[in-house]
Design a protein around this motif. Structure first.
Motif, PDB file in Angstrom:
ATOM      1  N   GLY A 159      42.750  58.615  83.751  1.00 25.93           N
ATOM      2  CA  GLY A 159      41.568  58.077  84.302  1.00 25.93           C
ATOM      3  C   GLY A 159      41.488  56.583  83.998  1.00 25.93           C
ATOM      4  O   GLY A 159      42.269  56.147  83.002  1.00 25.93           O
ATOM      5  N   SER A 178      38.234  59.528  82.146  1.00 25.71           N
ATOM      6  CA  SER A 178      38.187  57.870  81.864  1.00 25.71           C
ATOM      7  C   SER A 178      37.678  57.734  80.239  1.00 25.71           C
ATOM      8  O   SER A 178      37.304  58.560  79.801  1.00 25.71           O
ATOM      9  CB  SER A 178      37.007  57.051  82.853  1.00 25.71           C
ATOM     10  N   SER A 195      35.946  62.563  80.097  1.00 19.54           N
ATOM     11  CA  SER A 195      35.754  61.123  79.509  1.00 19.54           C
ATOM     12  C   SER A 195      35.275  61.143  78.057  1.00 19.54           C
ATOM     13  O   SER A 195      34.304  61.729  77.510  1.00 19.54           O
ATOM     14  CB  SER A 195      34.755  60.593  80.381  1.00 19.54           C
TER      15      SER A 195
ATOM     16  N   GLU C 165      32.522  55.958  89.513  1.00 24.91           N
ATOM     17  CA  GLU C 165      33.358  56.620  90.419  1.00 24.91           C
ATOM     18  C   GLU C 165      32.781  56.946  91.879  1.00 24.91           C
ATOM     19  O   GLU C 165      31.568  56.366  91.852  1.00 24.91           O
ATOM     20  CB  GLU C 165      33.595  58.138  89.879  1.00 24.91           C
TER      21      GLU C 165
END
Lengths: 351, 351, 351
Positions: A159, A178, A195, C165
């Motif tokens: 990500g 991410s 994430s 996103e």
């Protein structure tokens, strides 16, 4: 803010596959069809939705008795249910009957919304160290950082903004969200990191010296075996002198803390905000519910279940259920609670 | 996933110093040598490992009785132990004997794995505001953001993707991990922030207005004194009208929450997932165990210890130990637990 | 580390407005002035500070009896107080008297320290997908990532390193900190997300299959209504088949976990490290205190209050107060605590 449409599968975020015939859905789930008429096999379904909002071309499911009133009123064209509830399905729906409705639901939902695949390539803004090896089928998103000695396998997704420090090994088909920090770690195949997960930082280890605390070098690593999943903003410290190991197929929710040297077996579940202190070992199929805490250096047996907010200070036997702080058997806990409640009530008059 | 080698110090992640002679190790630790023969002073040791996997050229240690069975079977050439356990060390090993084995272990481990030093220089992808001043000996990694008015001292390391907002002051030899957010803060020397720490955001302060909540400007800052360490994904809010202060040498683990205006003394320890509410004050050498929670506006005296999952609703006296929710003295808590267990048992027959 | 000045409003981090006349302050707060002499209306105040450090040109406030000793000694030129404490204000200060001192303080503090406005423009290092639409008045900071289909409204601030996103919708005047992950989400106006918040990742949903766990596609989204605030490193999972919804004006503190499908009403408060499991519903004005945990699939009525560390396993009625694990009414909890304490004491002699 305008009124939002809450129907699932919003096309701004999801792309849908299908439609699928009843015949195909029956085959894929291995469930039993109970339908109002025989000609249904070629009828097509185009999506999935919850009981309260599904329409006649959509499939829904029931997995919790609590929602039986919704089943009675559903407009869904098909409902996945356990055998016990077939006769509660409205006559306007056909039923897909199976002993594990949630599993059948997982299969059907995945037909309509299959996992997103890696889009091969490295974003031009990413920083890749020349000594990293990244499979050409992998996807590396914007501003990712991949340091020297890193290996990233086939069809992985890395990500945006994720940092993979020197030497980290990543298997095939892994999905890394991410903003992940990943260091001193070896990952199997199909590992998922959400994430903000922090994997591989120093454990909380220090000695008390004359002038304050002295850090102890943490020289183990983190091993995440095949099919492990780690939730958003969870933290897994690397080992001090041995490794921190998360066993195959285990799943950790968000904001979970795993101390150094923890060893977790296969298919364990650790729910949100639970914490496991250093050097504690879990067997296979152990469940740790939300906000539970385990002291260090203990052992939790296979298939044991630790209740929410439980405080575990000593070993837990295989297959046992504990809750409370300090932990005790489920039955004892609820007996104590009831007992105390009763006593407090009877002593009321005396105050 | 292939079989992983779990020996510590994996060369993909760590670089090792040494070997060291016995004479040198004795001198550096100040420990007492108990050896099978006199000629050992020039023997060299090349690494460290846990009791169960150490080999004859490696050093291990025992700090927890629980692991005595491992000591009996160790192949380590040298073991660091307390005087009480010297006679448990196998005759194939020599013993380094000291009253604080964990401290000696810290020293030995650091000889083999010294702290990584800053590699002077700013990564070409980092964004540095023209009004920031960064010591030329500091290391700033990929995609870091350093805003105006920031000062970064000698030999600091600023991790990849870390964001240092306007005006932040950082002393010498600080180590800041990846993905850290740092604003409205002043750091001393040798401060360590692990990945994902959030330092200096607004405190949770608002008044109830006619039409909802009204935020109160938070105009204090965060002060992290010399040698403070903050764990991964921990959060420290800046003060509302005074400062949030973490005292010299204090160490916070992962996922810890510190509310606005908290004042913490010297060498406090706050273990993972504990939380301290706004304006609460801790003396020196206070320990807050994992998942404990402290209400706001209270005072915890010097050397007090707050147990895991403890809920502290009022002041705690210096040197006292509390546990339970609500907090009570350690002894009282365990007496209550035992008492309740007994009563529930004896009342069994009546149900 | 040099001695730090702890006076609020440090000019390295904050820029101050004002000064303001007494007349203006009285008008803006709607409070009653009690002053030693009539000529005070044109006197100007230049800042705000806590009771213990305010000087004669500064304004302070009292909101907690605990700090009455500080009021007695304050050098502040003006103090905001409730009517009950007017006569405790030193004769050297004038008093701004109001039934809601904290709200008046919010207003005064905001006059001196107004919210920072967006500086229109996109930082040259940010990555913006060509199909994103960003209002020209919005500010997008360094290394932010904004993917296709995203809409960002008027005067929003998107912090450094934040990743937005595909398809995410953001209203006007939103403030998004650094390092935020935002996916599958629709935000109203004036929404604030602090650093490291993770919004919209998959919920923790899987079925138990023959060979391990099978993930269930999570096809709902996250809806954050107008004026919602989410603390640093908090995590909000998107819905499974319906949406996760945070109601208008609700505020979540740091390190909070919200499971999939949670529905929260207006102006709820969720304090640090609390967690709400999947599909649980909260009414309006519900307060969940720090480290509390709510099981899934339950309903919490309007204006209910759940105490710190509470473990809620069943529905909670509107306007009720619960605490303890398992949750019980406030009164019952403290009665039980007192009762147990007494019993344990009287049984002392017998041991």
């Amino acid at each position: 803010m305008e009124q939002e449409d809450h129907h699932p599968g919003d096309s701004r975020f999801f792309s849908k596959s299908g439609p699928y015939t009843v015949e195909y859905l029956v085959r894929e789930t291995g469930a039993q069809l109970t339908a109002p008429h025989q000609d249904i096999n070629n009828v097509e379904f185009s999506g999935i939705a919850p009981l309260q909002s599904a329409i006649s071309t959509e499939i829904s499911f029931l997995d919790n008795k609590r929602y039986l009133p919704l089943l009675a009123e559903t407009k869904a064209g098909m409902v996945i249910v356990a055998p016990a509830f077939v006769d509660k399905v409205p006559t306007t729906s056909c039923a897909l009957v199976t002993s594990n409705p949630y599993l059948a639901w997982a299969k059907v939902a995945t037909l309509f919304y299959p996992k997103v695949k890696a889009k091969a390539g490295i974003h031009p803004t990413a920083y890749i160290h020349p000594d990293a090896t990244i499979d050409p089928s992998a996807e590396v998103q914007a501003f990712a950082v991949v340091m020297g000695g890193v290996h990233i396998g086939k069809e992985c997704i890395v990500g945006a903004h994720t940092v993979i420090e020197q030497g980290v090994q990543i298997g095939q088909y892994c999905r890394i969200g991410s903003h992940v920090s990943l260091s001193h770690a070896v990952l199997g195949d199909r590992v998922t990191l959400y994430s903000g997960a922090r994997i591989g930082q120093d454990g909380f280890g220090f000695a008390v010296g004359e002038q304050g605390f002295i850090s102890i070098p943490q020289i183990g690593k983190v091993v995440l075996k095949n099919d492990v999943e780690i939730g958003a903003n969870s933290t897994i410290d690397r080992g001090s002198v041995r490794d921190t190991i998360i066993g195959e197929g285990s799943r950790l929710d968000n904001l979970v803390q795993i101390g150094h040297n923890v060893q977790m077996g296969r298919c364990c579940i650790v729910v949100s905000q639970a914490g496991i202190s250093g050097s504690t070992e879990l067997g296979d199929f152990v469940t740790i519910a939300a906000q539970a805490g385990l002291i260090g250096h203990i052992h939790i047996g296979d298939r044991a279940r630790v209740g929410a907010q439980c405080g575990v200070m000593s070993d837990v036997e295989a297959k046992s259920d504990v809750i409370g702080s300090p932990a005790m058997p489920f039955k004892e806990f609820f007996k104590n609670v009831a007992f105390l409640r009763r006593l407090a009530k009877t002593s009321k008059g005396k105050e």
